[in-house]
Design a protein around this motif. Structure first.
Motif, short mmCIF file in Angstrom:
data_model
loop_
_atom_site.label_atom_id
_atom_site.label_comp_id
_atom_site.label_asym_id
_atom_site.label_seq_id
_atom_site.Cartn_x
_atom_site.Cartn_y
_atom_site.Cartn_z
N VAL A 162 0.85 -1.19 0.00
CA VAL A 162 0.00 0.00 0.00
C VAL A 162 0.89 1.25 0.00
CG1 VAL A 162 -1.77 1.30 1.26
CG2 VAL A 162 -1.87 -1.21 1.16
N ARG A 163 0.57 2.19 -0.86
CA ARG A 163 1.38 3.38 -1.04
C ARG A 163 0.51 4.63 -1.09
NH1 ARG A 163 4.35 -0.21 -0.24
NH2 ARG A 163 6.13 -0.95 -1.48
N VAL A 164 1.16 5.80 -1.04
CA VAL A 164 0.50 7.09 -1.22
C VAL A 164 1.20 7.82 -2.36
CG1 VAL A 164 -0.03 9.34 -0.17
CG2 VAL A 164 -0.13 7.25 1.22
N ALA A 165 0.41 8.37 -3.28
CA ALA A 165 0.99 9.11 -4.41
C ALA A 165 -0.03 10.10 -4.94
CB ALA A 165 1.43 8.16 -5.53
N GLU A 166 0.45 11.05 -5.70
CA GLU A 166 -0.44 11.99 -6.37
C GLU A 166 -1.20 11.25 -7.47
OE1 GLU A 166 -2.38 14.87 -8.50
OE2 GLU A 166 -0.77 13.77 -9.49
N PHE A 167 -2.44 11.63 -7.68
CA PHE A 167 -3.36 10.93 -8.56
C PHE A 167 -2.75 10.57 -9.92
CE2 PHE A 167 -6.67 11.41 -11.89
CZ PHE A 167 -7.39 10.25 -11.64
N TRP A 168 -2.07 11.51 -10.55
CA TRP A 168 -1.56 11.27 -11.90
C TRP A 168 -0.30 10.42 -11.91
CZ3 TRP A 168 -4.63 12.12 -15.86
CH2 TRP A 168 -5.67 13.05 -15.71
N LYS A 169 0.29 10.15 -10.76
CA LYS A 169 1.53 9.37 -10.69
C LYS A 169 1.29 7.93 -10.26
CE LYS A 169 4.47 13.38 -9.80
NZ LYS A 169 5.48 14.00 -8.89
N LYS A 171 0.55 4.11 -10.53
CA LYS A 171 0.78 3.11 -11.57
C LYS A 171 0.18 1.77 -11.14
CE LYS A 171 5.10 5.19 -13.21
NZ LYS A 171 6.56 4.97 -13.42
N GLY A 172 -0.39 1.05 -12.09
CA GLY A 172 -0.86 -0.30 -11.83
C GLY A 172 -2.21 -0.41 -11.16
N ASP A 173 -2.95 0.69 -11.07
CA ASP A 173 -4.26 0.67 -10.42
C ASP A 173 -5.34 0.88 -11.47
OD1 ASP A 173 -5.66 1.16 -7.45
OD2 ASP A 173 -6.67 2.18 -9.11
N ALA A 174 -6.22 -0.10 -11.63
CA ALA A 174 -7.24 -0.03 -12.69
C ALA A 174 -8.24 1.09 -12.44
CB ALA A 174 -7.97 -1.37 -12.79
N LEU A 175 -8.55 1.35 -11.18
CA LEU A 175 -9.51 2.41 -10.87
C LEU A 175 -8.94 3.77 -11.23
CD1 LEU A 175 -12.17 3.37 -9.73
CD2 LEU A 175 -11.21 3.13 -7.41
N ALA A 176 -7.69 4.01 -10.85
CA ALA A 176 -7.05 5.28 -11.21
C ALA A 176 -6.98 5.44 -12.72
CB ALA A 176 -5.65 5.35 -10.60
N ARG A 177 -6.67 4.36 -13.40
CA ARG A 177 -6.60 4.41 -14.87
C ARG A 177 -7.96 4.73 -15.48
NH1 ARG A 177 -4.07 0.14 -15.36
NH2 ARG A 177 -5.78 -1.34 -15.69
N ALA A 178 -9.01 4.12 -14.95
CA ALA A 178 -10.36 4.38 -15.46
C ALA A 178 -10.77 5.83 -15.21
CB ALA A 178 -11.35 3.43 -14.82
N LEU A 179 -10.41 6.35 -14.05
CA LEU A 179 -10.72 7.74 -13.73
C LEU A 179 -9.97 8.69 -14.66
CD1 LEU A 179 -10.58 7.47 -9.85
CD2 LEU A 179 -12.60 8.15 -11.15
N ARG A 180 -8.70 8.43 -14.88
CA ARG A 180 -7.92 9.29 -15.77
C ARG A 180 -8.46 9.26 -17.19
NH1 ARG A 180 -3.05 7.42 -12.60
NH2 ARG A 180 -2.84 5.73 -14.11
N THR A 182 -11.53 8.68 -18.02
CA THR A 182 -12.79 9.43 -17.99
C THR A 182 -12.53 10.93 -18.11
OG1 THR A 182 -13.90 7.76 -16.62
CG2 THR A 182 -14.81 9.99 -16.58
N TYR A 183 -11.57 11.43 -17.37
CA TYR A 183 -11.26 12.86 -17.43
C TYR A 183 -10.71 13.26 -18.79
CZ TYR A 183 -11.72 12.63 -12.34
OH TYR A 183 -12.19 12.46 -11.05
N LYS A 184 -9.87 12.43 -19.36
CA LYS A 184 -9.30 12.75 -20.68
C LYS A 184 -10.38 12.75 -21.75
CE LYS A 184 -4.74 10.85 -19.57
NZ LYS A 184 -3.79 9.73 -19.78
N ARG A 185 -11.30 11.80 -21.64
CA ARG A 185 -12.39 11.72 -22.63
C ARG A 185 -13.30 12.93 -22.55
NH1 ARG A 185 -14.15 7.36 -21.02
NH2 ARG A 185 -16.03 8.01 -19.89
N LYS A 186 -13.57 13.38 -21.33
CA LYS A 186 -14.47 14.52 -21.14
C LYS A 186 -13.75 15.87 -21.16
CE LYS A 186 -17.93 12.03 -18.41
NZ LYS A 186 -18.69 11.99 -17.13
N LYS A 187 -12.40 15.78 -21.17
CA LYS A 187 -11.57 16.99 -21.18
C LYS A 187 -11.83 17.88 -19.96
CE LYS A 187 -10.73 17.27 -26.17
NZ LYS A 187 -11.17 15.89 -26.47
N VAL A 188 -12.01 17.24 -18.83
CA VAL A 188 -12.10 17.94 -17.55
C VAL A 188 -11.13 17.26 -16.59
CG1 VAL A 188 -14.47 18.75 -17.80
CG2 VAL A 188 -14.06 16.49 -16.85
#
Length: 246
Positions: A162-169, A171-180, A182-188
């Motif tokens: 278990v680690r702590v990191a800034e959202f955009w950094k 790696k290897g987390d499917a939920l974070a990837r799905a969120l990113r 989503t934001y890129k697709r909506k451009k927000v």
């Protein structure tokens, strides 16, 4: 308040540190496998003003990882069972239990700008995505509002990863990837940096029925207390460390 309840905390943080913790207002979204442990750690550590938000009932499958889930609380409202437990720990704590759901439509109901700390332990991808955007904007506009988020704790068994990191950094987390995505697709995008708890462990296969779903999860994944608990404790630790240093 009975000094003995928080005596060991005060021996570490001092009276001024405990005063700062006791003055902070915290809202926690989700009191499941991650959020329930976060809530208890906050109260045991000296946070006195805590709002917990969840619209679910305790069920038998929660008992392997959710703090308030026991054979005696099955069928009860989660936030009510959690509040009862927290007040057993500190009867003088100010606990608000909201049997509700955060969403884009309900976000204004919570007056998030009035809290010092906003904690995200939501399972729903859509609602989590909105909370991250909204809370990060509040944090950007008001330096006194702090926001921490939990990524995916399911399908993992190794708490040492278990680690702590800034959202955009992350790696290897499917939920974070799905969120990113989503934001890129909506451009927000989040308006400020978001500190997140996640795991570097590669997820294990889900051995459950692949067609088993809930109203807010795409799929029900296996999860274990040693990992979800560490996620929750780490979120609480971020709050305590920041509040103490404030």
């Amino acid at each position: 308040m009975n000094k003995g309840i928080l005596d060991r905390s005060e021996r570490l943080l001092g009276s001024e540190g405990m005063k700062r913790l006791g003055e902070k207002r915290v809202i926690l979204f989700g009191v499941g496998g991650v959020g329930s442990w976060c809530a208890e750690c906050l109260i045991r550590s000296g946070i006195r003003h805590l709002t917990i938000v969840d619209n679910d009932l305790v069920c038998a499958t929660n008992c392997n990882r959710q703090l308030m889930a026991t054979s005696h609380t099955i069928g009860k409202v989660k936030v009510d069972a959690m509040k009862h437990r927290l007040l057993d720990i500190n009867p003088e704590a100010d606990i608000t239990a909201l049997n509700a759901t955060y969403s884009e439509e309900t976000r204004s109901d919570f007056a998030l700008e009035t809290y010092d700390y906003i904690i995200d332990a939501i399972d729903s991808l859509k609602d989590k995505a909105d909370l991250i955007l909204y809370a990060s904007q509040l944090s950007h506009d008001n330096r006194n509002v702090h926001f921490f988020s939990s990524m995916g704790a399911a399908l993992r068994i190794d708490p040492t990863q278990v680690r702590v990191a800034e959202f955009w950094k992350i790696k290897g987390d499917a939920l974070a990837r799905a969120l990113r995505n989503t934001y890129k697709r909506k451009k927000v995008f989040p308006a400020s940096k978001v500190k997140c708890v996640y795991s570097e462990e590669a997820p294990l296969p889900n051995l459950g029925e692949t067609n088993e779903t809930s109203s807010y999860k795409a799929q029900i994944n296996g999860s274990m207390c040693p990992v979800t608990g560490i996620f929750g404790m780490t979120l609480a630790g971020l709050v305590i460390k920041d509040a103490y240093a404030d």
